[in-house]
Scaffold this motif. Sequence first.
Motif, mmCIF file in Angstrom:
data_model
loop_
_atom_site.group_PDB
_atom_site.id
_atom_site.type_symbol
_atom_site.label_atom_id
_atom_site.label_comp_id
_atom_site.label_asym_id
_atom_site.label_seq_id
_atom_site.Cartn_x
_atom_site.Cartn_y
_atom_site.Cartn_z
ATOM 1 N N VAL A 184 -14.777 58.539 65.446
ATOM 2 C CA VAL A 184 -14.845 57.292 64.697
ATOM 3 C C VAL A 184 -15.907 56.349 65.276
ATOM 4 C CG1 VAL A 184 -13.544 55.176 64.145
ATOM 5 C CG2 VAL A 184 -12.440 57.394 64.009
ATOM 6 N N HIS A 185 -16.644 55.740 64.369
ATOM 7 C CA HIS A 185 -17.590 54.677 64.718
ATOM 8 C C HIS A 185 -17.238 53.455 63.908
ATOM 9 C CE1 HIS A 185 -20.651 56.990 66.974
ATOM 10 N NE2 HIS A 185 -20.182 57.998 66.271
ATOM 11 N N VAL A 186 -17.224 52.309 64.533
ATOM 12 C CA VAL A 186 -16.972 51.066 63.831
ATOM 13 C C VAL A 186 -18.290 50.322 63.738
ATOM 14 C CG1 VAL A 186 -15.707 48.885 63.840
ATOM 15 C CG2 VAL A 186 -14.613 50.962 64.692
ATOM 16 N N CYS A 187 -18.684 50.015 62.516
ATOM 17 C CA CYS A 187 -19.944 49.294 62.308
ATOM 18 C C CYS A 187 -19.627 47.956 61.641
ATOM 19 C CB CYS A 187 -20.879 50.104 61.400
ATOM 20 S SG CYS A 187 -21.324 51.702 62.078
ATOM 21 N N PHE A 188 -20.265 46.940 62.139
ATOM 22 C CA PHE A 188 -20.101 45.615 61.572
ATOM 23 C C PHE A 188 -21.357 45.261 60.799
ATOM 24 C CE2 PHE A 188 -17.439 45.800 65.338
ATOM 25 C CZ PHE A 188 -16.223 45.366 64.828
ATOM 26 N N ALA A 189 -21.221 44.456 59.774
ATOM 27 C CA ALA A 189 -22.371 44.049 58.954
ATOM 28 C C ALA A 189 -23.454 43.476 59.850
ATOM 29 C CB ALA A 189 -21.939 43.029 57.903
ATOM 30 N N GLY A 190 -24.680 43.969 59.638
ATOM 31 C CA GLY A 190 -25.809 43.462 60.411
ATOM 32 C C GLY A 190 -26.035 44.180 61.725
ATOM 33 N N SER A 191 -25.146 45.115 62.111
ATOM 34 C CA SER A 191 -25.354 45.847 63.356
ATOM 35 C C SER A 191 -25.722 47.279 63.029
ATOM 36 C CB SER A 191 -24.107 45.818 64.231
ATOM 37 O OG SER A 191 -23.061 46.547 63.620
ATOM 38 N N SER A 192 -26.294 47.962 64.015
ATOM 39 C CA SER A 192 -26.649 49.358 63.745
ATOM 40 C C SER A 192 -25.988 50.286 64.725
ATOM 41 C CB SER A 192 -28.147 49.558 63.811
ATOM 42 O OG SER A 192 -28.722 48.896 64.900
#
Length: 192
Positions: A184-192
């Motif tokens: 699992v990877h958690v990505c937040f808006a605006g991050s890569s």
Amino acid sequence: MHGRPSGVDNTVSTYGNMIKFKSGSLTRIKSNMPLKMLITNTKVGRNSKALVAGVSERTLRHPHAMASVFDAVDSISTELATIIQSSAPDDISVTEKESKIEELMEMNQGLLQCMGVSHPSIETILRTTLKYKLASKLTGAGGGGCVLTLLPTLLSATVVDKVTAELESCGFHCLTAAIGGEGVHVCFAGSS
């Protein structure tokens, strides 16, 4: 729902790679070779708790025979872990390893059948993939659910398309997956 689940599914989904489960213990293992699988969903629901109970009852009726079956499953798992963790520097090594994995999958499936956890839909998938010289085995508790089929590195996309079409014509659902991903990877808006 499952009674006493191993925790393998959620651990692999979260952390990635592969897991070896033995005697209530989870050990992460890293694959040093690419593995691609065809996952065929039988669309047959199953009761994992009842299937596990059935294996337990069979073990009570045939303790010595079932102990041998469990020992063989353990040996297969150990050998598989050794194969996938060893380095594979060239295509020949990968092809040889895939041949060994195919044999181990076939042996494991036979042992799972001895445990009484196969299902007619699983047997249909096994017969179909065998026509294409592909090794398959049930996954999870059996009794329906999904079947894994090893897709060797040198297998043509045409063969994959043919076996998939044949399985889907039987009412199954197929997808391909690479084994040993990152989890699992958690990505937040605006991050890569």
